[in-house]
Design a protein around this motif. Structure first.
Motif, PDB file in Angstrom:
ATOM      1  N   ALA A 150      28.362 -52.272 -38.519  1.00  0.00           N
ATOM      2  CA  ALA A 150      28.492 -53.702 -38.211  1.00  0.00           C
ATOM      3  C   ALA A 150      27.163 -54.413 -38.429  1.00  0.00           C
ATOM      4  O   ALA A 150      27.116 -55.551 -38.923  1.00  0.00           O
ATOM      5  N   ARG A 151      26.062 -53.741 -38.085  1.00  0.00           N
ATOM      6  CA  ARG A 151      24.735 -54.309 -38.310  1.00  0.00           C
ATOM      7  C   ARG A 151      24.464 -54.465 -39.810  1.00  0.00           C
ATOM      8  O   ARG A 151      23.904 -55.468 -40.251  1.00  0.00           O
ATOM      9  N   LEU A 152      24.870 -53.478 -40.600  1.00  0.00           N
ATOM     10  CA  LEU A 152      24.658 -53.550 -42.042  1.00  0.00           C
ATOM     11  C   LEU A 152      25.507 -54.641 -42.684  1.00  0.00           C
ATOM     12  O   LEU A 152      25.060 -55.328 -43.598  1.00  0.00           O
ATOM     13  N   VAL A 153      26.739 -54.780 -42.201  1.00  0.00           N
ATOM     14  CA  VAL A 153      27.607 -55.843 -42.720  1.00  0.00           C
ATOM     15  C   VAL A 153      26.979 -57.197 -42.456  1.00  0.00           C
ATOM     16  O   VAL A 153      26.940 -58.073 -43.331  1.00  0.00           O
ATOM     17  N   PHE A 154      26.444 -57.362 -41.250  1.00  0.00           N
ATOM     18  CA  PHE A 154      25.825 -58.637 -40.881  1.00  0.00           C
ATOM     19  C   PHE A 154      24.586 -58.911 -41.727  1.00  0.00           C
ATOM     20  O   PHE A 154      24.406 -60.002 -42.259  1.00  0.00           O
ATOM     21  N   THR A 155      23.717 -57.903 -41.871  1.00  0.00           N
ATOM     22  CA  THR A 155      22.476 -58.112 -42.617  1.00  0.00           C
ATOM     23  C   THR A 155      22.721 -58.278 -44.105  1.00  0.00           C
ATOM     24  O   THR A 155      21.928 -58.907 -44.801  1.00  0.00           O
ATOM     25  N   SER A 156      23.812 -57.713 -44.611  1.00  0.00           N
ATOM     26  CA  SER A 156      24.109 -57.897 -46.034  1.00  0.00           C
ATOM     27  C   SER A 156      24.552 -59.323 -46.322  1.00  0.00           C
ATOM     28  O   SER A 156      24.405 -59.825 -47.433  1.00  0.00           O
TER      29      SER A 156
END
Length: 546
Positions: A150-156
């Motif tokens: 979820a953190r990676l989705v947000f930062t992408s």
């Protein structure tokens, strides 16, 4: 701990032994209380052995501190996974003296996981390494993975809020380029891959597949996911031994198979293939890799297909591997049929491959024939390349049986040979004479089709010629109706000139074909006479069955 400190001896996974007070530990641990509930009154020699305690001695020490501190302990992202799994294992789910039980406290701590920093999240995930079996069943590992994705989705979608100093993102500051567009492209790439190095150092192979599953579930960019898997394989290979390389390769292949294959570069798959050749990976992973490559065979090059055969084989190249690719390519469209553009690319590729392997003196006729017939006959517009490959094969393999030679020659569609190739075939003594006759008949059929086509064209032109001579408008109308295309009428005079030019071209082709056919017939007669003159007398040898 010293033996005088407690009456209970606890052996944790054979790594370390603890001496604790049974009464204190049983107050908080339901599992130990059940074990010694009937042993009240016994003063000495109490012992318990844990063979699969999650987190080992470090985790048990944290639990002991919790018990000796009246049910209080500082829980942070680093210790939360260990305490949570240990609490599950020891059944620490009962409240004592009004304090919260350990399972409840760790559960409450984990509810804050979405607020953990990136380093804290990585630390928690790293501590799950030795807790895989228990953490998977308890759900802690999945929580960490889901939060991380979820953190990676947000930062992408925005930009990474807290990359580590060792991540590729930090190197953006050190990059310098002359072109602004190049710098923008590079920084954009790094913004999507800043986390690669962090996870390579944290994730073991058995966690990678779980991570990819979570990425697919959260609809994370699959192109970035596939790049991470290739990056993971290359990075971990640097310090891995042979067994570790095999495990890493199998993990990467199995994880790639979970993705939409349009997001997986074909070139990178061939890179994994070459790495796996000497690792003896499991058959399931090998089949999966072959299927992925086969589904994208139209993107491959001839160099990609020229793979050395398995150890112990005396062939120059691994023909069986290419046959598997073709099989997966034809079956990989789910019954929808292969697009024409993709099929043509594969036909050109396989025909080039056949020509490349034809000179191999150890290539069996059955394998060569399997290559020639691997693609459906309708896929090829021309059999010229196949004919020339067969010609090479027959010249190299002079000891083929009549049956093998016949089977190979029968695989050619002689109607799809050019005039030049047919002319070459009639002079080729390596081909049985009846196949040269087949080529001649194919050219004669082309002549007949041309005559038929010319006759049809003449009939179309006739009404226009009549109109031009007699001035009858009705026939002009009839002809105009014949040349209406997509609602637009074609200019009659212009179309008539085109047809006449086309007819003249066809007539020229007919003349040329007639010359070729006469030449081929003459050559055939000479060849047959020559072969007959070289045959031994029927008196000296028994007559062979034809």
């Amino acid at each position: 701990m010293d033996a005088s400190c407690g009456d209970l001896q606890v052996d944790v996974n054979g790594e370390e032994t603890f001496f604790i007070h049974e009464e204190i530990i049983s107050l908080y641990c339901g599992k130990i209380r059940k074990l010694f509930g009937k042993s009240k009154g016994a003063a000495t020699n109490l012992k318990v052995i844990f063979h699969d305690f999650p987190g080992g001695p470090e985790s048990f020490e944290l639990v002991s501190r919790f018990c000796y501190n009246n049910g209080r302990i500082d829980i942070n992202p680093c210790s939360a996974p260990r305490l949570f799994c240990a609490a599950h294992y020891l059944e620490m789910n009962e409240t004592v003296s009004g304090s919260h039980n350990l399972l409840e406290q760790t559960e409450k701590s984990l509810e804050e996981i979405k607020f953990w920093s990136w380093p804290e999240l990585l630390s928690a995930l790293k501590n799950c390494h030795n807790l895989v079996s228990v953490s998977s069943s308890s759900g802690i590992l999945q929580r960490c993975l889901d939060s991380l994705v979820a953190r990676l989705v947000f930062t992408s979608e925005t930009s990474p809020s807290c990359p580590s100093s060792s991540s590729p993102e930090s190197s953006v500051l050190r990059l310098s380029t002359d072109s602004k567009s190049t710098e923008s492209l590079r920084s954009g790439f790094l913004r999507s891959t800043w986390w690669f190095e962090d996870l390579v150092t944290v994730l073991t192979p058995n966690l990678v597949k779980l991570l990819v599953k979570s990425m697919v579930l959260h609809k994370f960019d699959l192109g970035v996911t596939s790049r991470f898997l290739f990056y993971y394989q290359k990075s971990r290979f640097i310090i891995a031994n042979s067994d570790e390389k095999r495990e890493i390769t199998e993990t990467v292949i199995d994880s790639l198979s979970l993705l939409d294959q349009r997001s997986v570069p074909c070139k990178s798959l061939f890179g994994i293939l070459r790495v796996s050749l000497n690792l003896n990976i499991k058959k399931l992973s090998k089949n999966s890799l072959e299927h992925m490559i086969g589904s994208q065979l139209d993107q491959a090059t001839l160099d990609n297909l020229l793979v050395l055969p398995p150890h112990g084989s005396n062939h120059l190249y691994d023909v069986n591997l290419v046959l598997q690719y073709v099989k997966h390519f034809l079956a990989g469209k789910g019954g929808r049929g292969v697009p024409t553009s993709e099929m043509k690319k594969v036909v050109r590729l396989i025909d080039s491959y056949i020509a490349e392997v034809a000179p191999d003196p150890r290539l069996k006729a059955s394998k060569f024939l399997a290559l020639v017939t691997a693609l459906p006959e309708s896929a090829r517009d021309s059999y010229d390349e196949i004919y020339h490959a067969i010609d090479i094969y027959l010249r190299v393999h002079t000891r083929l049986s009549d049956g093998e030679k016949t089977s190979i020659c029968e695989s050619v569609n002689y109607d799809k040979l050019s005039t030049e190739t047919c002319n070459h075939l009639t002079q080729n003594e390596k081909f049985p004479s009846r196949f040269a006759t087949n080529a001649l008949k194919a050219q004669q059929r082309k002549l007949e089709n041309l005559f038929r086509d010319m006759d049809l064209k003449k009939r179309l032109v006739a009404p226009v010629e009549t109109e031009a001579k007699d001035g009858r408008c009705e026939e002009v109308v009839l002809y105009a109706e014949q040349v209406v295309h997509d609602g637009k009428k074609v200019d009659i005079v212009d179309e008539n000139e085109k047809m006449k030019a086309h007819l003249e071209g066809m007539q020229w082709r007919v003349v040329e074909l007639e010359k070729v056919c006469r030449k081929m017939q003459t050559q055939m007669t000479k060849i047959l006479k020559s072969r007959m003159s070289r045959q031994p007398s029927s008196k000296s040898l028994p007559r062979l069955c034809s």
